[in-house]
Design an enzyme around this catalytic site. Structure first.
Site, PDB file in Angstrom:
ATOM      1  N   SER A 205       0.849  -1.193   0.000  1.00 57.78           N
ATOM      2  CA  SER A 205       0.000   0.000   0.000  1.00 57.78           C
ATOM      3  C   SER A 205       0.879   1.235   0.000  1.00 57.78           C
ATOM      4  O   SER A 205       2.025   1.202   0.483  1.00 57.78           O
ATOM      5  CB  SER A 205      -0.884   0.009   1.258  1.00 57.78           C
ATOM      6  OG  SER A 205      -1.529   1.260   1.425  1.00 57.78           O
TER       7      SER A 205
ATOM      8  N   TYR B 155      -0.253  -0.134  10.559  1.00 53.37           N
ATOM      9  CA  TYR B 155      -0.588  -0.554   9.206  1.00 53.37           C
ATOM     10  C   TYR B 155       0.562  -0.244   8.255  1.00 53.37           C
ATOM     11  O   TYR B 155       0.963  -1.100   7.453  1.00 53.37           O
ATOM     12  CB  TYR B 155      -1.867   0.146   8.752  1.00 53.37           C
ATOM     13  CG  TYR B 155      -2.326  -0.260   7.366  1.00 53.37           C
ATOM     14  CD1 TYR B 155      -2.744  -1.566   7.105  1.00 53.37           C
ATOM     15  CD2 TYR B 155      -2.350   0.657   6.323  1.00 53.37           C
ATOM     16  CE1 TYR B 155      -3.173  -1.941   5.838  1.00 53.37           C
ATOM     17  CE2 TYR B 155      -2.784   0.299   5.053  1.00 53.37           C
ATOM     18  CZ  TYR B 155      -3.182  -1.004   4.818  1.00 53.37           C
ATOM     19  OH  TYR B 155      -3.607  -1.369   3.559  1.00 53.37           O
TER      20      TYR B 155
END
Length: 314
Positions: free
Chosen positions: A161, A187
């Site tokens: 990501s 994350y």
């Protein structure tokens, strides 16, 4: 840090997974898609099935996987879509999946993940995002290495990501035991780990003919954001200002994964990071595109590999 000769393709951020795989024959190829029951996972699996691959949806909720498999069969006509249980936060579940796999594996798409969750830990005490997004996929891929090697030209896709730009892997405190837990930092760290895995695996597995690359799929509204409020998403996009990218459809979000898994343009290419169906360049300060230098650092990649092996062995 070197990125190598950049790979360019005729596809764009607007391309769909089916457009990317058009003209590619995957008959006789076997693929595993983690998280293939929803979001970009199901669209990734659909495109692979449409091209003739035998696809296994590795999912935490088999009932959801069964619905997705039926939908894929209905839209592609393929009767070679199966479902297998897999909980990436549970080493026993991963071991069971690996033990039941038989024969070569040509494509492994490490797609499943959780995003910006509240602080949660596995029974082993591992921070849940790192455990699921990285350690689980690491255990799965290393466990399936003999099957990947047997395929003689396998590809592994590590879905990362742009959030990797939020944090390197903080080796001194990976599991937030001494620092305050912050969902996006956790994350981001896990997504950096996804890129570092591709860097190390490509080097370590080169003699087996296994290619491993990482990618950012783009911003897609899926169940991945179940822990993120609308207000939070709006705030994050506002931080990007006019440069905030448009939302992609799940079909567009799956395109870069399918490109990395299947395109002949990537023959012989490993250890790189892609976005919008192109190899990404270095991140420029103040932007949310490109790849961070720390995510391609071969020393950090090797350190993460050793730490991951030790963590799973303890």
């Amino acid at each position: 840090m070197t990125i190598g000769t950049p790979v360019s393709t005729p596809f764009t951020a607007a391309s769909t997974a089916l457009e990317v795989v058009a003209g590619i024959d995957l008959t006789g190829r076997r693929a595993v898609v983690t998280g293939g029951g929803s979001g970009i996972g199901v669209e990734t699996a659909r495109a692979l099935a449409a091209a003739g691959a035998e696809v296994t949806l590795a999912v935490r909720q088999p009932e959801q996987g069964a619905r997705a498999a039926a939908d894929i069969t209905g839209t592609t006509g393929s009767d070679r879509v199966t479902v297998a249980p897999l909980d990436l936060a549970d080493p026993a579940s991963i071991a069971a999946f690996v033990a039941t796999w038989d024969g070569p594996l040509h494509l492994l798409l490490n797609n499943a993940g959780i995003m910006a969750s509240p602080e949660m830990r596995t029974p082993q005490g591992w921070e849940m995002q790192f455990a699921t997004n990285h350690l689980g996929h690491f255990a799965l891929a290393t466990g399936l290495r003999p099957a990947l090697a047997a395929a003689q030209g396998a590809r592994v896709v590590s879905v990362s990501s742009a959030a990797h730009l939020r944090s390197p892997v903080v080796f001194e405190d990976i599991h937030f035991q001494r620092r305050d837990y912050e969902p996006w930092a956790a994350y981001g760290q896990s997504k950096t780990a996804n890129v570092l895995f591709a860097v190390a695996a490509s080097r370590r597995w080169a003699d087996d003919g296994i290619l491993v690359n990482a990618l950012h799929p783009g911003g897609i509204r899926t169940n991945l954001q179940r822990y993120v409020t609308e207000e939070e998403l709006t705030r994050l996009r506002a931080q990007s200002g006019p440069a905030a990218p448009a939302w992609k459809t799940p079909e567009q979000g799956a395109a870069t994964s399918v490109l990395v898994a299947t395109s002949p343009l990537l023959d012989g290419v490993g250890g790189r990071y892609f976005e919008d169906c192109q190899q990404a360049g270095p991140n420029q300060p103040g932007t949310r595109t490109g790849v961070a230098g720390y995510a391609l650092d071969p020393e950090a990649a090797e350190r993460l590999w050793r730490v991951s092996e030790q963590t799973l062995a303890d």
